[in-house]
Design an enzyme around this catalytic site. Structure first.
Site, PDB file in Angstrom:
ATOM      1  N   ARG A 154      11.466  -1.494  10.446  1.00 57.50           N
ATOM      2  CA  ARG A 154      10.521  -1.435  11.403  1.00 57.50           C
ATOM      3  C   ARG A 154      10.586  -2.205  12.471  1.00 57.50           C
ATOM      4  NH1 ARG A 154       4.776  -0.267   8.373  1.00 57.50           N
ATOM      5  NH2 ARG A 154       4.127  -1.303  10.042  1.00 57.50           N
ATOM      6  N   ARG A 199      11.954  -6.469   4.561  1.00 59.24           N
ATOM      7  CA  ARG A 199      11.702  -4.848   4.197  1.00 59.24           C
ATOM      8  C   ARG A 199      12.734  -4.001   4.820  1.00 59.24           C
ATOM      9  NH1 ARG A 199       5.441  -2.744   4.643  1.00 59.24           N
ATOM     10  NH2 ARG A 199       5.542  -3.048   6.833  1.00 59.24           N
ATOM     11  N   ARG A 212      -9.245   0.803   9.452  1.00 63.43           N
ATOM     12  CA  ARG A 212      -9.009  -0.511   9.677  1.00 63.43           C
ATOM     13  C   ARG A 212     -10.055  -1.340  10.279  1.00 63.43           C
ATOM     14  NH1 ARG A 212      -3.114   0.425   9.340  1.00 63.43           N
ATOM     15  NH2 ARG A 212      -1.952  -1.643   9.713  1.00 63.43           N
ATOM     16  N   ARG A 245      -0.506  -8.910  13.518  1.00 66.84           N
ATOM     17  CA  ARG A 245      -0.974  -7.911  12.439  1.00 66.84           C
ATOM     18  C   ARG A 245      -1.899  -8.457  11.374  1.00 66.84           C
ATOM     19  NH1 ARG A 245       4.735  -5.695  11.050  1.00 66.84           N
ATOM     20  NH2 ARG A 245       3.704  -4.285   9.369  1.00 66.84           N
ATOM     21  N   LYS A 264       0.641  -1.084   0.026  1.00 66.86           N
ATOM     22  CA  LYS A 264      -0.100   0.086   0.020  1.00 66.86           C
ATOM     23  C   LYS A 264       0.839   1.315  -0.245  1.00 66.86           C
ATOM     24  CE  LYS A 264      -2.235  -1.169   3.906  1.00 66.86           C
ATOM     25  NZ  LYS A 264      -1.412  -2.333   4.355  1.00 66.86           N
TER      26      LYS A 264
END
Ligand code: AMP
Length: 214
Positions: A160, A126, A87, A171, A13
């Site tokens: 992160r 990532r 969300r 998550r 996203k």
């Protein structure tokens, strides 16, 4: 045009929102980025949410709706991209009301579909540029050999704190329990388009472009 990019963590996203910002001059509103900023700047809210975010749980609706309310009242834009918000169904209802109060509408919701195995692989590989937020991936888009960000030349990269397998499981669970009902919600409002989030950045962007211009 105001749009939502909807999808699980790691669906891409943020990456796709950045392309839309560049190409269309839209403004990205990422509640995750806003919460990380609050955390890094040591505000009271940042302290409250730090532990929740580290676990991968959801911050309260009240806090995130407050963040979006403030942005919508103060930022003028040629279209917003909501990234990571809403969300929950309560957040979705609130977004509709906030936009209406500003005399605006929500125009499209793009669901980015990616299978769960790919998500775990993407997220654990990532990293982002500490200066501009450009996203890198150890496998598919590694940090350049000269150690400089291709976008801004920055030399510091970060991972992160919640991009680890434990938080990711939480998550993902939150996504399926609380966020995935939004797919039906926006389908019923006739706003939903689906794209395959597994392709290259360009291929996914092409699908998003088609969805937005339809
Ligand atoms: P993201 O950068 O969108 O993956 O968000 C990182 C974390 O911030 C999430 O795991 C949640 O803890 C929190 N967060 C971000 N956006 C929301 C939201 N709309 N509602 C609740 N929590 C959120």
């Amino acid at each position: 045009m105001n749009i939502i990019l909807l999808g699980p963590p790691g669906a891409g996203k943020g990456t796709q929102a950045r392309v839309l910002v560049e190409e269309r001059g839209m403004v990205q509103l990422s509640t995750g980025d806003m919460l990380r900023e609050a955390k890094d700047s040591g505000t009271e809210m940042g302290r409250v949410v730090a532990d929740v975010m580290a676990r991968g749980a959801l911050v309260t609706d009240e806090i995130v709706i407050g963040l979006i309310r403030e942005k919508l009242a103060t930022v003028k834009a040629n279209g917003f991209i909501f990234d990571g918000f809403p969300r929950t169904l309560a957040q979705a209802d609130a977004l509709g009301e906030l936009l209406e109060a500003e005399g605006q509408t929500l125009d499209k919701v793009v669901e980015m579909r990616v299978d769960d195995t790919a998500l775990v692989a993407r997220i654990t590989a990532r990293s982002t540029c500490g200066m501009c937020g450009e996203v890198y991936n150890d496998e598919t888009k590694p940090i350049p050999a000269d150690g400089k960000c291709t976008n801004c030349g920055g030399t510091e990269f970060k991972r992160r704190a919640d991009d680890n397998e434990d938080s990711l499981r939480t998550r993902l669970m939150e996504y399926y329990k609380q966020t995935s009902p939004l797919i039906g919600y926006y389908y019923a409002k006739d706003m939903l388009s689906r794209v395959d989030g597994l392709g290259t950045i360009d291929a996914v962007q092409a699908e998003i472009r088609t969805a937005l211009d339809a």
